[in-house]
Scaffold this motif. Sequence first.
Motif, mmCIF file in Angstrom:
data_model
loop_
_atom_site.group_PDB
_atom_site.id
_atom_site.type_symbol
_atom_site.label_atom_id
_atom_site.label_comp_id
_atom_site.label_asym_id
_atom_site.label_seq_id
_atom_site.Cartn_x
_atom_site.Cartn_y
_atom_site.Cartn_z
ATOM 1 N N ALA A 96 10.657 -121.609 33.171
ATOM 2 C CA ALA A 96 9.507 -121.123 32.556
ATOM 3 C C ALA A 96 8.879 -119.809 32.662
ATOM 4 C CB ALA A 96 8.577 -122.395 32.540
ATOM 5 N N ILE A 99 11.891 -114.523 31.447
ATOM 6 C CA ILE A 99 12.538 -114.451 30.126
ATOM 7 C C ILE A 99 13.832 -113.621 30.458
ATOM 8 C CG2 ILE A 99 12.377 -112.932 27.933
ATOM 9 C CD1 ILE A 99 9.276 -112.737 28.654
ATOM 10 N N ASN A 118 8.819 -118.982 25.951
ATOM 11 C CA ASN A 118 9.007 -119.996 26.926
ATOM 12 C C ASN A 118 7.971 -121.027 26.634
ATOM 13 O OD1 ASN A 118 11.141 -118.477 27.808
ATOM 14 N ND2 ASN A 118 10.289 -118.335 29.903
#
Length: 157
Positions: A96, A99, A118
């Motif tokens: 989480a 990216i 996310n």
Amino acid sequence: MRALCAVAAAAIAGWGFVPTVWADDKPATVADIVASSQNHTILLTAVKEAGLVDTLKGKGPFTVFAPTDDAFKALGEDTIKKVLADKDLLKKILLAHVIVGKEAKAADVLKLDGQEVNGFKIDTKSGVKIGEAKVIKADLLAGNGVVHVIDKVLLPK
């Protein structure tokens, strides 16, 4: 080269990071930046436990929102132990914060105001936040991406 490394190290010593270029002129990876930080020892332990070190040393690009040790400690020792013991949950939480396939420097993150990344909303109205976490240090550049230091752990729903 050594002088450049010493100047860079002094400039970021307050955050406990080493230079982004090693003595052999190879750029540091996002994993190297996290590993070199005195303020990210719990994150480093979690990345190792989840088996993500090699991934974060990989080609990338990656954008990593790196919670400090204080951010993890705010979760409580029992929660940290529970999460470290559950590899699936640990990976979910750690991913989480990443990216994959994009190097989003601070200027890029500002353009994401109001969007979700996310599952966490980006807010740039007063500083930069992802979810409830504030970016407290931005643009620690690596050869395979960028690291932004945050003050809270992102907990996916």
